[in-house]
Motif scaffolding. Structure first.
Motif, mmCIF file in Angstrom:
data_model
loop_
_atom_site.group_PDB
_atom_site.id
_atom_site.type_symbol
_atom_site.label_atom_id
_atom_site.label_comp_id
_atom_site.label_asym_id
_atom_site.label_seq_id
_atom_site.Cartn_x
_atom_site.Cartn_y
_atom_site.Cartn_z
ATOM 1 N N LYS A 156 -14.458 72.506 32.864
ATOM 2 C CA LYS A 156 -13.394 73.067 32.022
ATOM 3 C C LYS A 156 -13.493 72.533 30.596
ATOM 4 O O LYS A 156 -13.335 73.277 29.631
ATOM 5 C CB LYS A 156 -12.021 72.696 32.595
ATOM 6 C CG LYS A 156 -11.580 73.539 33.774
ATOM 7 C CD LYS A 156 -10.082 73.307 33.954
ATOM 8 C CE LYS A 156 -9.644 73.448 35.375
ATOM 9 N NZ LYS A 156 -8.218 73.213 35.547
ATOM 10 N N ASN A 162 -7.061 77.855 35.888
ATOM 11 C CA ASN A 162 -8.517 77.945 35.965
ATOM 12 C C ASN A 162 -9.177 77.919 34.595
ATOM 13 O O ASN A 162 -10.243 77.349 34.415
ATOM 14 C CB ASN A 162 -8.935 79.244 36.693
ATOM 15 C CG ASN A 162 -8.712 79.116 38.181
ATOM 16 O OD1 ASN A 162 -8.774 78.013 38.726
ATOM 17 N ND2 ASN A 162 -8.419 80.230 38.832
ATOM 18 N N LYS A 163 -8.530 78.568 33.626
ATOM 19 C CA LYS A 163 -9.126 78.640 32.297
ATOM 20 C C LYS A 163 -8.307 77.816 31.308
ATOM 21 O O LYS A 163 -7.162 78.121 31.041
ATOM 22 C CB LYS A 163 -9.188 80.094 31.812
ATOM 23 C CG LYS A 163 -10.105 80.249 30.597
ATOM 24 C CD LYS A 163 -9.876 81.526 29.838
ATOM 25 C CE LYS A 163 -8.914 81.366 28.698
ATOM 26 N NZ LYS A 163 -9.280 80.388 27.667
#
Length: 251
Positions: A16, A115-116
């Motif tokens: 990430k 998630n992002k």
């Protein structure tokens, strides 16, 4: 039957972080630096509509790099936070430190729980009565906060920009000198790059103004400042200051 795909939490966080860093590096840079009368914000940004630098409150401004829709979302949240706190309590209770803490919590939550991650880096700055009481906070995509002094470079090839600022920055510079240092630093990423006044977004928090201390500089004013500095320094690698009447967007 295929095995379930497992990624360790450490690897997930690293992926990430790499993703966010790459996104931020793809953007154009922004620099923030102190000068004798306040804090100067300079963005490599030819757009007149999509601002990277904005007023948040009376003495507080915001600068960002990365994904526009993501940092615009954060900017609006900051304005709401400032308005509500200033209204409920006192305008003096709205501080850059308080705002930086709110942003740190938001960015930290987004980084760990979605998630992002947001592909953004921010500066929240508050101009004080003098340079010693100015506050500049830099926030990264994972919610980390750094208390900065003198100057900050974000986005693009930030290391090259920061090195140029380190070499050229002087405490207590005039607005012209600080702007020149900032533009030279932004150009340091690419030896062929010359930034015209029309491709810069420039604003100041000017401690000598009344009430609202944020002021956006028009292209004409930017051109005049750069031209004055060029003529004063023998015209070396002159930065074009020929933008004429496009200065109507000055607040």
């Amino acid at each position: 039957m295929s095995m379930p795909f497992y990624v360790s939490p450490e690897q997930q966080m690293k992926d990430k972080a790499d993703y966010a860093r790459k996104g931020i590096a793809r953007g154009r840079s922004v620099v923030v630096l102190q000068y004798d009368d306040g804090i100067l914000f300079v963005a490599d940004n030819p757009s007149r509509a999509l601002h990277k630098i904005s007023e948040i409150y009376d003495r507080i401004a915001f600068a960002a790099v990365g994904k526009y829709n993501e940092f615009e979302n954060l900017r609006l949240g900051g304005v709401r936070y400032a308005d509500i706190n200033g209204y409920q309590y006192d305008r003096r209770d709205v501080t850059a430190r308080g705002l930086a803490n709110v942003y740190a919590q938001s960015l930290g939550t987004i980084f760990t729980e979605t998630n992002k991650p947001y592909e953004v880096e921010l500066v929240v700055a508050e101009v004080g009565e003098d340079a010693d009481t100015d506050q500049i906070y830099r926030l990264t995509f994972d919610g980390s906060v750094a208390d900065e002094h003198g100057y900050v470079a974000m986005g693009g090839q930030a290391e090259a920009v920061a090195q140029s600022l380190k070499d050229g920055y002087r405490e207590g510079s005039s607005l012209e000198d600080a702007l020149r240092t900032a533009v030279r630093a932004l150009e340091a990423q690419d030896s062929d790059r010359h930034l015209e006044a029309t491709s810069l977004e420039v604003a100041v928090l000017d401690r000598n103004r009344e009430h609202r201390l944020f002021k956006r500089l028009s292209a004409a004013r930017i051109g005049d400042l750069l031209a004055a500095q060029d003529s004063g320094s023998g015209g070396e690698d002159a930065v074009g200051g020929t933008a004429s009447s496009s200065g109507a967007d000055e607040d």
